[in-house]
Design an enzyme around this catalytic site. Structure first.
Site, PDB file in Angstrom:
ATOM      1  N   GLU A   1       0.843  -1.195   0.000  1.00 25.42           N
ATOM      2  CA  GLU A   1       0.000   0.000   0.000  1.00 25.42           C
ATOM      3  C   GLU A   1       0.882   1.249   0.000  1.00 25.42           C
ATOM      4  OE1 GLU A   1      -2.095  -0.911   3.586  1.00 25.42           O
ATOM      5  OE2 GLU A   1      -2.936  -2.725   2.690  1.00 25.42           O
TER       6      GLU A   1
ATOM      7  N   LEU B   1      -6.103  -2.124  -0.849  1.00 31.48           N
ATOM      8  CA  LEU B   1      -5.869  -2.171   0.597  1.00 31.48           C
ATOM      9  C   LEU B   1      -6.323  -3.523   1.150  1.00 31.48           C
ATOM     10  CD1 LEU B   1      -6.865   0.749   2.993  1.00 31.48           C
ATOM     11  CD2 LEU B   1      -6.565  -1.617   3.722  1.00 31.48           C
TER      12      LEU B   1
ATOM     13  N   GLU C   1      -4.274  -6.889   3.118  1.00 30.34           N
ATOM     14  CA  GLU C   1      -3.022  -7.540   3.480  1.00 30.34           C
ATOM     15  C   GLU C   1      -3.005  -9.003   3.025  1.00 30.34           C
ATOM     16  OE1 GLU C   1      -4.610  -5.337   5.308  1.00 30.34           O
ATOM     17  OE2 GLU C   1      -3.073  -3.795   5.202  1.00 30.34           O
TER      18      GLU C   1
ATOM     19  N   GLN D   1       2.091  -2.280   5.779  1.00 30.06           N
ATOM     20  CA  GLN D   1       2.349  -0.907   6.226  1.00 30.06           C
ATOM     21  C   GLN D   1       2.757  -0.831   7.702  1.00 30.06           C
ATOM     22  OE1 GLN D   1      -0.768   2.250   5.386  1.00 30.06           O
ATOM     23  NE2 GLN D   1       0.627   2.441   3.650  1.00 30.06           N
ATOM     24  N   PHE D   2       2.111  -1.651   8.524  1.00 31.96           N
ATOM     25  CA  PHE D   2       2.479  -1.794   9.937  1.00 31.96           C
ATOM     26  C   PHE D   2       2.311  -3.264  10.306  1.00 31.96           C
ATOM     27  CE2 PHE D   2       1.504   2.655   9.608  1.00 31.96           C
ATOM     28  CZ  PHE D   2       2.362   3.284  10.498  1.00 31.96           C
ATOM     29  N   ALA D   3       3.215  -3.786  11.122  1.00 35.34           N
ATOM     30  CA  ALA D   3       3.154  -5.206  11.485  1.00 35.34           C
ATOM     31  C   ALA D   3       1.794  -5.576  12.074  1.00 35.34           C
ATOM     32  CB  ALA D   3       4.261  -5.536  12.482  1.00 35.34           C
ATOM     33  N   ASP D   4       1.168  -4.613  12.737  1.00 35.59           N
ATOM     34  CA  ASP D   4      -0.147  -4.827  13.363  1.00 35.59           C
ATOM     35  C   ASP D   4      -1.200  -5.337  12.365  1.00 35.59           C
ATOM     36  OD1 ASP D   4       0.247  -2.624  15.970  1.00 35.59           O
ATOM     37  OD2 ASP D   4       1.499  -2.471  14.192  1.00 35.59           O
TER      38      ASP D   4
ATOM     39  N   HIS E   1      -0.415   0.425  15.870  1.00 37.13           N
ATOM     40  CA  HIS E   1       0.737   0.804  15.045  1.00 37.13           C
ATOM     41  C   HIS E   1       2.020   0.577  15.841  1.00 37.13           C
ATOM     42  CE1 HIS E   1      -2.618   3.005  13.199  1.00 37.13           C
ATOM     43  NE2 HIS E   1      -1.932   2.971  12.070  1.00 37.13           N
TER      44      HIS E   1
END
Ligand SMILES: Cc1ncc(C[n+]2csc(CCOP(=O)(O)OP(=O)(O)O)c2C)c(N)n1
Ligand SMILES: [Mg+2]
Lengths: 370, 322
Positions: free
Chosen positions: B28, B57, B59, B81-84, B128
């Site tokens: 993304e 968008l 994952e 974009q973030f491991a979360d 995040h």
């Protein structure tokens, strides 16, 4: 700029497609059926033989499962033979299949030997998956250009799209045929695969085998639409529907979809069929959720019986030739089972292979403890 | 050249894309924007939209799409974009990417890289900030890597891209813009599966990785004892030999990570040492970790992340034994 025209209709309505049918249940050809492709009689007979062999294999697998020889749960594909045969036949040998689990005829047409299939069912050496998967999880059939499928439903639609992107990137003129069941149309994988394929205009044909059930749950519990093919509209691609138990209809629909996919236009193809057997060997529809009379009703569309009626009506095969086909299939399937039964067991050491490209030290230590 | 970790990662990507046309990037905002942390900055302009791909968008889509690309022979580098948010692609990563070589009897493989910024310390709340490494190392088939400096970030990412196995590359976002260091412009790799001694010492072994390395080095500097800092670099398969060797010398072990304590990687390191070198220990093992609360509340971000203070206390604690 968002131009707004006050005279327009603001409601969306989607017209559901007709289900394409070519052969009537009594074997009569419908002359008006469109979409072009017309296979030769020789091709049809060849596909018919595969369908018969696959059905014999299917039933024999159920039997050997009961005897404890087929090692894990088996899911019969009876009812899917024409859908498999038609959709695989229109592919070129270089094309790829991203299968779902109930696709025995497809594997056979791709050239997977009966012995290999039995080796897998018996979890013995000769199984490309090295005895790691359930009978219906086709993990490692790369040699036949069949991509890998595991049990979690839906993922194959996504990686099929990624695979197709790579094919185009490498300027390879191949396409991917991806498969899923009606229950699978509710998954993230279904949505995501179609969405990515629509956005990137990928050479993929997406098939849905609508066999009316996901284990016990009927298709009306998966979705409020009645024709699954309409879902294509949400992804900006075309959707078509065909009678999945009518080989000629499947061939026409698949040929049309494949031609489009080769031009970078993905298509969603719903094949309407029926799961005649139980979901798996661990399921008993008749006593729990399905009226046996319903299955009887659907029998009148049986893909193999329908093809036989058509062959006889138009003088393509005689009663005797049909009988012979079944006898030959029976002999072939049994001989292959016998051979595969003699294959060696999977050695213990294989348990630590293929986790990584090499065997890390901790796995070597762990193997010693087993 | 002098570079921070963000720049070093960018260099690695650029060099690998120049070297090998099979390397593609997807995720993304990785295109024109260059990623929300600018790790892919300039790559879209240089390599074009076919190789630096802005995806929808999703994952599961990003990881599953990368899986398909890898099966066909490309070397995708996917950015989450973030491991979360990797959880939304957990089925693709854990059930498919990790198992495809195994379930195919070695007939398919998926050598791809999934990069994800991880960790707390930048006041970015519960979604995040997560450090999911313990979940990931529990998945056979995945290689899990966490760089800790600009130098090893570049070398490890290049090694990850060239690896024949799928690699999850956990980037400590708190260190992206940490002080620059010399990062060679020429080609080099830091091999996967190898820990390194970040600082030599004789009394205590401090095992850590990723985001916690600078704090561990600072604590080691300030401690009265002589502290050896082991930077794991690859979290799985782990280089336990380097850990055992160090503990055999020092007899004292402290493990530091910012992920929650229970079931964290510290437990694994402690267990390995207990199995293989219990006799070498003169003190109980001490873990310094995030508390077992969602990682990490904005108001308590600095309380959550292990401080130099806490690491020093742990060192004192093990030094009380002799
Ligand atoms: C993600 C996931 N959830 C649940 C299951 C268990 N399961 C296996 S088959 C099945 C029904 C699938 O139905 P459908 O997609 O219609 O295919 P069919 O079995 O009818 O061929 C379910 C729920 C699974 N394999 N994967
Ligand atoms: Mg179904």
């Amino acid at each position: 700029m968002l131009e707004i025209d006050l005279n327009q209709n603001y409601k969306i309505s989607v017209k559901e497609p007709q289900v394409l049918r070519v052969i009537e249940p009594d074997g009569t050809l419908r002359e008006e059926a469109e979409l072009g492709y017309k296979p030769s009689e020789g091709e049809l007979v060849k596909l018919y033989r595969y369908m018969v062999t696959a059905r014999v294999l299917d039933r024999h697998a159920l039997l050997l499962h009961r005897m404890g020889k087929v090692r894990s749960t088996y899911g019969p594909h009876e009812g899917h033979e024409a859908a498999d045969a038609g959709t695989v036949h229109v592919l070129k040998p270089e094309d790829w299949i991203a299968p779902y689990y109930r696709m025995l005829t497809a594997l056979m047409i791709r050239g997977v030997p009966l012995q290999t299939i039995w080796a897998k069912f018996f979890a013995k050496q000769g199984d490309p998956d090295k005895g790691r998967n359930l009978t219906v999880e086709w993990g490692g059939f790369a040699k036949w250009r069949i991509l890998s499928v595991g049990a979690p439903i839906g993922h194959q639609y996504i990686y099929a799209a990624g695979f197709a992107y790579a094919l185009r990137y490498m300027k390879r003129d191949e396409i991917v045929a991806a498969y899923i069941g009606d229950g699978g149309t509710s998954t993230n994988g279904f949505h995501t695969g179609l969405n990515f394929a629509g956005v990137f205009k990928l050479p993929v044909v997406f098939y849905v085998y609508n066999n009316q059930y996901a284990i016990s749950v009927p298709v009306r519990r998966q979705t409020a639409v009645t024709r699954l093919a309409v879902k294509a509209a949400a992804y900006g691609i075309e959707g078509i529907a065909a009678d999945g138990m009518d080989l000629l209809a499947v061939l026409k629909a698949a040929h049309y979809a494949v031609s489009k996919a080769r031009r970078g236009e993905p298509v969603l193809v719903e094949l309407v069929t029926y799961r005649f057997g139980p979901h798996t060997t661990a399921d008993d529809p008749a006593t729990r959720y399905r009226d046996p009379a319903e299955a009887e009703e659907w029998r009148r569309y049986d893909p193999i019986a329908r093809l036989e009626a058509y062959f006889k009506k138009y003088g393509i095969l005689t009663e005797r030739e049909i009988k012979l086909t079944w006898e030959e299939a029976e002999a072939e399937v049994k001989a292959a089972a016998k051979e595969a039964e003699s294959y060696p067991e999977i050695p213990k050491e294989w348990i630590v292979e293929d986790v990584y490209s090499y065997i890390p030290p901790h796995l070597r230590e762990e193997l010693e403890e087993l | 050249m002098m570079a921070n970790m963000a720049k070093a990662l960018n260099m690695a990507l650029r060099e690998e894309m120049e070297r090998d046309p099979r390397v593609v990037i997807l995720g993304e905002d990785v295109g024109k924007k260059g990623g929300v942390f600018l790790i892919t900055e300039g790559l879209y302009e240089k390599f074009g939209p076919e190789r630096v791909i802005d995806t929808p968008l999703n994952e599961g889509g990003i990881i599953g799409f990368a899986l398909g690309m890898a099966l066909a022979g490309l070397k995708p580098v996917a950015e989450i974009q973030f491991a979360d948010f990797f959880w939304l692609g957990a089925d693709e990563l854990i059930n498919h990417v990790a198992k495809i070589r195994y379930r195919s009897g070695g007939n398919f493989k998926a050598p791809l890289v999934v990069r994800m910024p991880y960790g707390a310390g930048v006041k970015s709340g519960l979604y995040h900030s997560q450090s999911p490494e313990a979940y990931l190392v529990h998945t056979p088939g995945l290689v899990v890597v966490a760089p800790s400096t600009p130098y090893n970030a570049k070398g490890l990412l290049k090694a990850a891209i060239r690896s024949d196995d799928p690699v999850v590359f956990l980037e400590p976002k708190a260190l992206y813009r940490a002080p620059r260091e010399e990062v060679p412009e020429e080609d080099y790799v830091v091999p996967l599966g190898k820990a390194r001694i970040a600082r030599g010492g004789d009394d205590v072994t401090l095992v850590t990785y990723g985001a916690m390395l600078p704090r561990c080095l600072e604590a080691a500097e300030k401690a009265k004892a002589s502290v050896e800092v082991v930077d794991l670099q690859t979290l799985n398969p782990m280089d336990y030999e380097t850990v055992i060797k160090s503990v055999s010398k020092t007899g004292r072990l402290v493990v530091v990570h910012d992920a929650p304590k229970t079931g964290g990687l510290g437990a694994e390191v402690a267990a390995i040492v207990a199995e293989k070198a219990l006799h070498a220990l003169t003190a109980p093992v001490v873990r310094v970790a995030g508390p077992d609360v969602p990682q990490a509340p904005v108001a308590h971000d600095d309380v959550y992340v292990p401080t130099v203070e806490r690491i020093l206390r742990a060192i004192d604690k093990v030094m009380a034994y002799s």
